[in-house]
Design an enzyme around this catalytic site. Structure first.
Site, mmCIF file in Angstrom:
data_model
loop_
_atom_site.group_PDB
_atom_site.id
_atom_site.type_symbol
_atom_site.label_atom_id
_atom_site.label_comp_id
_atom_site.label_asym_id
_atom_site.label_seq_id
_atom_site.Cartn_x
_atom_site.Cartn_y
_atom_site.Cartn_z
ATOM 1 N N CYS A 54 64.867 41.501 28.738
ATOM 2 C CA CYS A 54 65.781 40.277 28.843
ATOM 3 C C CYS A 54 67.189 40.452 29.432
ATOM 4 O O CYS A 54 67.888 39.875 29.996
ATOM 5 C CB CYS A 54 65.645 39.401 27.729
ATOM 6 S SG CYS A 54 63.889 38.932 27.508
ATOM 7 N N HIS A 55 67.513 41.779 28.900
ATOM 8 C CA HIS A 55 69.267 41.994 28.978
ATOM 9 C C HIS A 55 69.450 42.287 30.626
ATOM 10 O O HIS A 55 70.460 42.174 31.047
ATOM 11 C CB HIS A 55 69.657 43.157 28.313
ATOM 12 C CG HIS A 55 68.940 44.462 28.497
ATOM 13 N ND1 HIS A 55 67.617 44.947 28.377
ATOM 14 C CD2 HIS A 55 69.146 45.580 29.496
ATOM 15 C CE1 HIS A 55 67.184 45.858 28.952
ATOM 16 N NE2 HIS A 55 68.145 46.393 29.380
#
Length: 99
Positions: A54-55
């Protein structure tokens, strides 16, 4: 049960390679809902799965976005992949944007 859209988003995000980023809008377009950038952000915020990077999903214009309120962690994870972050923005977005 996750929606079809959520499943598509997670599948797309899993394919973003290390050292590259995509915007919430990029992911929404790839998932077939080009106006659903905010929904992608909500999916990323709630995800918490170690198999989904997700980063690597950022806001428009290179802004880091919230990352579940842990911007420091997001910055560190991106830096570990060789991505330069200055302030709250990813630098050289045109070079590292996944397309």
């Amino acid at each position: 049960m996750a929606s079809d859209f959520t499943a598509r988003v997670l599948s797309i995000v899993r394919r973003i390679p290390p050292g590259r980023v995509a915007t919430y809008g990029d992911v929404a377009r790839r998932a077939g809902r080009p106006r659903a950038a905010r929904a992608v952000g909500n999916i990323m915020r709630a995800c918490g799965r170690p198999d989904v990077p997700c980063h690597r999903v950022i806001a428009a214009g290179g802004r880091l976005g919230g990352y579940g309120g842990r911007e420091t962690m997001k910055r560190a994870l991106l830096a570990a992949e060789g991505i330069t972050v200055s302030g709250s923005r990813v630098r050289q977005l045109d070079r590292i944007r996944w397309s």
